[in-house]
Design an enzyme around this catalytic site. Structure first.
Site, PDB file in Angstrom:
ATOM      1  N   ASN A 152       0.853  -1.194   0.000  1.00  0.00           N
ATOM      2  CA  ASN A 152       0.000   0.000   0.000  1.00  0.00           C
ATOM      3  C   ASN A 152       0.890   1.246   0.000  1.00  0.00           C
ATOM      4  O   ASN A 152       2.111   1.145  -0.029  1.00  0.00           O
ATOM      5  CB  ASN A 152      -0.969  -0.023   1.196  1.00  0.00           C
ATOM      6  CG  ASN A 152      -0.244  -0.038   2.509  1.00  0.00           C
ATOM      7  OD1 ASN A 152       0.458   0.903   2.860  1.00  0.00           O
ATOM      8  ND2 ASN A 152      -0.376  -1.143   3.253  1.00  0.00           N
ATOM      9  N   PHE A 153       0.254   2.405   0.025  1.00  0.00           N
ATOM     10  CA  PHE A 153       0.980   3.663  -0.203  1.00  0.00           C
ATOM     11  C   PHE A 153       1.567   4.292   1.054  1.00  0.00           C
ATOM     12  O   PHE A 153       2.009   5.435   1.017  1.00  0.00           O
ATOM     13  CB  PHE A 153       0.044   4.679  -0.875  1.00  0.00           C
ATOM     14  CG  PHE A 153      -0.450   4.239  -2.221  1.00  0.00           C
ATOM     15  CD1 PHE A 153       0.427   4.146  -3.286  1.00  0.00           C
ATOM     16  CD2 PHE A 153      -1.784   3.911  -2.413  1.00  0.00           C
ATOM     17  CE1 PHE A 153      -0.022   3.738  -4.536  1.00  0.00           C
ATOM     18  CE2 PHE A 153      -2.241   3.498  -3.650  1.00  0.00           C
ATOM     19  CZ  PHE A 153      -1.354   3.413  -4.720  1.00  0.00           C
TER      20      PHE A 153
END
Ligand code: PMT
Length: 400
Positions: A209-210
Site C-alpha cells: 500500500n501507499f
C-alpha cells in the site's frame, strides 16, 4: 524546571523588546544561564548594557568583535543551548527563519541550533494576520519550533487586536511547560509500528500500500524527544531515523511485524500502532518470477494476515495503553469506533484515506482522536509532527 538550563534569548527589533529585560530577569531568577543574542535593530529598542548586566554575560550581536576581530561562533552557541527563546520575534525575523536567510547573528544561531526553539511574535495586528506572516509561521511550526501565540490588546500603533507579545510570565510558563513535556515520557518504553507491509507474490512482486512511514516515524521521534525509549517496527520505507533513543527494527511482511511486536509489547508501557498492515497476503509465494506468457490471466489467492493490533489488545495488561489508527474513506467515526472496541484500544486516531493533504504519503494530516467513552476531538490540518504531538499528549494524559 529552568535550573541550570542554558537558554539563548534572541531579541529582535520591536517595541516589545523592553519586555525582554523582565524576561531575562525571570530566567536568571529561576536558575537558568542565559546568553542574549540581539539583532542590530533590537539595539535601537533596548540597550545591550542592561541585558549584559542582567545576564552577567556579554551580549552577542555581531559576527566579529570590531576591536580585535574575535569571531562569535553561532555554531558553538547553537550546540551549547538547551533551548532558544526568541522574544520578541518580529515579522522580518520570522520571515528570515522560515526561509533560512542568515544575514545576522540571531538567524545564523537559529539555523545552527540543535535545541528546541520557541518564539513569541510581536507585531501590528494586520502584519500578524497577513497571509505571508501566517504562512511563514506555519512553515516554522513544520520545523518543530513552538510559537507562543501573541495576545490581543492595545498595540504600539494605537490599534487594538492580536499581535502583542505575550507577557514575560506567560512566556516563562510556556518554556517551563515545554521542558516538562520533554521529559514527560522519561523512563517509558513505547512501541510504535510504522509504514506499510509488503506481501510477496514472487521474487519481484508484492501486494502493498501507499504508506510512506512519515506519520509513524513522527510519532517515534516525538516520543523519543520526550524522553521515551522507543522501539520502532518499520515496514519497507525510505525514511531514516537518527534519534539515539529509537531502536529500529526493519521488517517486510505483516507476519514479521507481528512477531517483532509480540516480542516488544510485554515490556512496553504503551503501543501506538500506525502501520498500514496488509490484511491479506498471497497464499503461496512463487519461487520463480511468474511469466506473463505462462497464462492469459493471473488469479491471486489471498489468505488473512495476523491482526497485530488485535493480538496486542488481547495481551494488554492493566496500566498499558494501546492506541491505534483508522484510515477510512467514509463513515469514519463509526468505523473507527468499531475498530477501537474490536481491537481493545484506549484511543484511536482517525485519518482520511481520500483527501489530498491528509493520510498516506503527504507531510500533513487531519486527525480525530476518539476514546473508549466515545469522546471525539477533531484537530485541524497540521504537519505530521504536530499531529504526532497531539497523539502523544493524549497518551501522556492516560499513562498511569
Ligand atoms: O505512512 P504515512 O504515509 O505517513 O501514512 C500514515 C497512515 C495513513 C498509514 C497512518 O496514519 C494510518 O492511518 N495507519 C493505519 C492504516 C490502517 O491500516 O488502518 P486500518 O483501519 O486498516 O487498521 C486499524 C488499526 O489496526 C491500525 O492501527 C493498524 O495499524 C492496525 N492493524 C491493521 C491490520 C493488521 N493486520 N494489523 C494491525 O495492527
Amino acid at each position: 524546571m529552568l535550573n541550570n538550563k542554558k537558554i539563548i534569548l534572541g531579541i529582535t527589533g520591536s517595541i516589545a523588546a523592553y519586555k525582554a529585560a523582565a524576561l531575562l530577569r525571570l530566567l536568571i531568577r529561576d536558575g537558568a544561564e542565559a546568553q542574549v543574542v540581539m539583532t542590530p535593530a533590537a539595539k535601537e529598542f533596548i540597550a545591550p548594557l542592561s541585558l549584559s548586566t542582567l545576564s552577567r554575560k556579554a551580549v552577542v550581536s555581531e559576527f566579529f568583535a570590531g576591536k580585535d576581530g574575535t569571531w562569535n561562533s553561532h555554531v558553538d552557541l547553537g550546540l551549547w543551548a538547551d533551548a532558544m527563546l526568541i522574544a520578541p520575534a518580529t515579522a522580518s525575523t520570522i520571515g528570515k527563519m522560515a526561509n533560512g536567510i542568515a544575514d545576522n547573528m540571531l538567524v545564523t544561531t537559529y539555523l545552527s541550533c540543535k535545541a528546541p526553539v520557541l518564539l513569541a511574535p510581536a507585531m501590528d495586528l494586520d502584519m500578524y494576520a497577513h497571509p505571508a506572516t501566517q504562512s511563514n509561521l506555519q512553515r516554522i511550526r513544520s520545523y518543530g519550533n513552538i510559537i507562543i501565540e501573541p495576545a490581543s490588546g492595545e498595540l504600539a500603533s494605537g490599534l487594538v487586536g492580536k499581535g502583542r507579545m505575550e507577557e514575560p510570565e506567560a512566556i516563562i510558563a510556556a518554556l517551563k511547560n515545554h521542558f516538562a513535556m520533554r521529559s514527560a515520557l522519561h523512563g517509558r518504553k513505547i512501541l510504535v509500528t510504522a509504514g506499510p507491509t509488503f506481501e510477496r507474490i514472487d521474487p519481484v512482486r508484492f501486494v502493498g500500500n501507499f504508506s510512506s512511514g512519515k506519520m509513524g516515524f513522527a510519532i517515534a521521534e516525538g516520543c523519543a524527544e520526550r524522553g521515551a525509549e522507543v522501539t520502532l517496527i518499520a515496514g519497507p520505507v525510505s525514511l531514516r531515523t537518527s534519534h539515539p533513543q529509537i531502536r529500529r527494527i526493519d521488517v517486510e511482511s505483516a507476519r514479521e511485524m507481528h512477531a517483532a511486536a509480540m516480542e516488544s509489547f510485554p515490556s512496553s508501557d504503551a503501543a501506538i500502532l500506525c502501520a498500514a498492515v496488509a490484511d491479506f497476503r498471497p497464499a503461496t509465494i512463487a519461487e520463480e518470477k511468474i511469466k506473463r506468457e505462462d497464462s492469459s490471466e493471473m488469479i491471486l489467492h489471498l489468505t488473512p494476515n495476523p491482526d497485530i493490533a488485535a493480538s496486542i489488545g488481547a495481551l494488554k495488561r492493566s496500566g498499558q495503553i494501546v492506541a491505534g489508527f483508522a484510515l477510512e474513506t467514509s463513515d469514519g467515526i463509526a468505523h473507527a469506533s468499531a475498530k477501537l472496541k474490536r481491537k481493545n484500544f484506549d484511543f484511536i486516531a482517525l485519518n482520511p484515506a481520500n483527501e489530498l493533504d491528509a493520510g498516506f504519503g503527504v507531510d500533513t494530516n487531519r486527525i480525530t482522536i476518539i476514546d473508549s467513552n466515545g469522546i471525539c476531538r477533531a484537530f485541524p490540518l497540521k504537519s505530521k509532527q504536530e499531529a504526532a504531538a497531539d497523539i502523544i499528549n493524549e497518551l501522556i494524559t492516560r499513562l498511569p
